[in-house]
Design a protein around this motif. Structure first.
Motif, short mmCIF file in Angstrom:
data_model
loop_
_atom_site.label_atom_id
_atom_site.label_comp_id
_atom_site.label_asym_id
_atom_site.label_seq_id
_atom_site.Cartn_x
_atom_site.Cartn_y
_atom_site.Cartn_z
N GLY A 28 18.40 26.05 29.09
CA GLY A 28 19.48 25.15 29.44
C GLY A 28 19.07 23.69 29.32
N GLU A 29 20.04 22.81 29.07
CA GLU A 29 19.73 21.40 28.94
C GLU A 29 19.57 20.74 30.31
N THR A 30 18.95 19.58 30.35
CA THR A 30 18.64 18.89 31.60
C THR A 30 19.90 18.57 32.39
N GLN A 31 20.95 18.09 31.71
CA GLN A 31 22.18 17.73 32.40
C GLN A 31 22.77 18.92 33.13
N ARG A 32 22.73 20.10 32.53
CA ARG A 32 23.27 21.30 33.17
C ARG A 32 22.45 21.66 34.41
N VAL A 33 21.13 21.52 34.32
CA VAL A 33 20.26 21.84 35.46
C VAL A 33 20.59 20.93 36.65
N GLU A 34 20.63 19.63 36.41
CA GLU A 34 20.89 18.68 37.49
C GLU A 34 22.29 18.86 38.07
N ASP A 35 23.27 19.07 37.21
CA ASP A 35 24.65 19.23 37.68
C ASP A 35 24.78 20.49 38.53
N THR A 36 24.15 21.59 38.12
CA THR A 36 24.22 22.83 38.88
C THR A 36 23.57 22.68 40.26
N ILE A 213 16.11 21.62 19.45
CA ILE A 213 16.54 20.37 18.82
C ILE A 213 17.87 19.91 19.39
N THR A 214 18.81 20.85 19.55
CA THR A 214 20.11 20.51 20.11
C THR A 214 19.99 19.95 21.52
N ASN A 215 19.19 20.60 22.36
CA ASN A 215 19.00 20.12 23.73
C ASN A 215 18.32 18.77 23.77
N ALA A 216 17.38 18.54 22.85
CA ALA A 216 16.70 17.24 22.80
C ALA A 216 17.69 16.13 22.50
N ARG A 218 21.00 16.23 22.97
CA ARG A 218 21.94 16.11 24.09
C ARG A 218 21.31 15.38 25.26
N ASP A 219 20.04 15.66 25.54
CA ASP A 219 19.37 14.96 26.64
C ASP A 219 19.23 13.47 26.35
N LEU A 220 18.89 13.13 25.12
CA LEU A 220 18.78 11.72 24.76
C LEU A 220 20.12 11.01 24.86
N LEU A 225 15.75 10.40 28.96
CA LEU A 225 14.83 10.03 27.89
C LEU A 225 13.54 10.83 27.92
N VAL A 226 12.99 11.07 29.11
CA VAL A 226 11.73 11.82 29.21
C VAL A 226 11.91 13.24 28.69
N SER A 227 12.95 13.90 29.16
CA SER A 227 13.21 15.28 28.73
C SER A 227 13.55 15.33 27.24
N GLY A 228 14.37 14.38 26.77
CA GLY A 228 14.76 14.38 25.37
C GLY A 228 13.57 14.18 24.44
N LEU A 229 12.72 13.23 24.77
CA LEU A 229 11.55 12.98 23.93
C LEU A 229 10.57 14.15 23.99
N SER A 230 10.41 14.75 25.17
CA SER A 230 9.50 15.89 25.31
C SER A 230 9.97 17.07 24.48
N LYS A 231 11.26 17.39 24.58
CA LYS A 231 11.80 18.51 23.81
C LYS A 231 11.79 18.21 22.32
N GLY A 232 12.04 16.94 21.97
CA GLY A 232 11.97 16.57 20.57
C GLY A 232 10.57 16.73 20.00
#
Length: 254
Positions: A28-36, A213-216, A218-220, A225-232
């Motif tokens: 799951g993407e970071t936004q979904r985790v935090e929102d849940t 790649i998709t989650n990276a 979406r996170d960016l 930024l931290v999660s997006g760059l890490s996943k990228g």
């Protein structure tokens, strides 16, 4: 003086962390985790909760009179969207008041332990069929459909096996891509296959980290930024391993 959460607060904190952990480990993407996590906390009387999510860990604080921050380490990640769906279903029931915290925690514990992924043979068969279909999509000939299926299926099977035996993902992906390249070259050399480039491209597609790649991205776009760059970076490393494996075999063959 630190005020520790009461038993209800500890249950809610554990519930939120477990929900976030399952989603993050399952792709799951970071936004979904935090929102849940924040929605579950708000539905149980903690509207000021705070959470911070990275690909390797979760920080969570109920807020208000419960200032204690808890942390959960994420050491393994995979793609299991079935578990993400199950956690989302539990979260919706909590928000609607149809499920209390104790029962929700028990359900999430069952979801965490459950193996809802498809069996290995079905994953391999799907990868094989997908490899052949990708070859056709890239304008390959139908005569190369079966060679692409065999190379893609065998390469994906090897990837699953190596992921169980070796903790270093780069090595598993590199070796799987190398085997795919070797099989594609052997098929063309024996006349079983015809277009080497399209067989290779179609066969490696099941290895490509598309969800990562998709989650990276979406996170960016969401500002994580931290999660997006890490996943990228993780996706780039995987792509490099695939490319390096194919390059080694092409260099050896030429």
């Amino acid at each position: 003086m630190i005020t520790y959460p009461d038993s209800h607060g500890r249950t809610i904190s554990e519930l939120c962390l477990l929900a976030g952990k399952i989603i993050l480990q399952s792709g799951g993407e970071t936004q979904r985790v935090e929102d849940t996590m924040t929605r579950i906390a708000a539905a149980n009387g903690f509207p000021k909760s705070q959470c911070y999510v990275t690909p390797t860990g979760l920080f969570f604080d109920l807020g208000g009179a419960n200032p204690v921050t808890r942390y959960v380490r994420i050491s393994e990640r995979s793609t299991d969207l079935s578990k993400v769906t199950l956690v989302n279903e539990v979260s919706r029931k909590i928000s609607l008041g149809e499920l209390n915290a104790e029962d929700a925690l028990v359900r999430l514990q069952h979801i965490e332990r459950a193996r809802v992924v498809y069996p290995a043979w079905l994953q391999i068969a799907s990868a094989a069929v997908a490899s052949g279909c990708f070859l056709i999509m890239f304008k390959g000939g139908w005569s190369d459909f079966v060679p692409a299926m065999l190379a893609g299926g065998i390469g994906f099977a090897l990837l699953l096996l190596l992921h169980r035996l070796v903790q270093i993902r780069f090595f598993a992906e590199f070796l799987s891509a190398t085997i795919i390249g070797a099989l594609a070259i052997a098929f063309v050399h024996t006349g079983f296959g015809h277009e080497l480039d399209r067989i290779i491209i179609g066969s490696v597609m099941p290895l490509v980290p598309g969800l990562l790649i998709t989650n990276a991205v979406r996170d960016l776009m969401a500002g994580h930024l931290v999660s997006g760059l890490s996943k990228g970076a993780d996706a780039l490393l995987t792509a490099s391993a695939i490319g390096a494996g194919i390059a080694v075999m092409l260099s050896a063959w030429s």
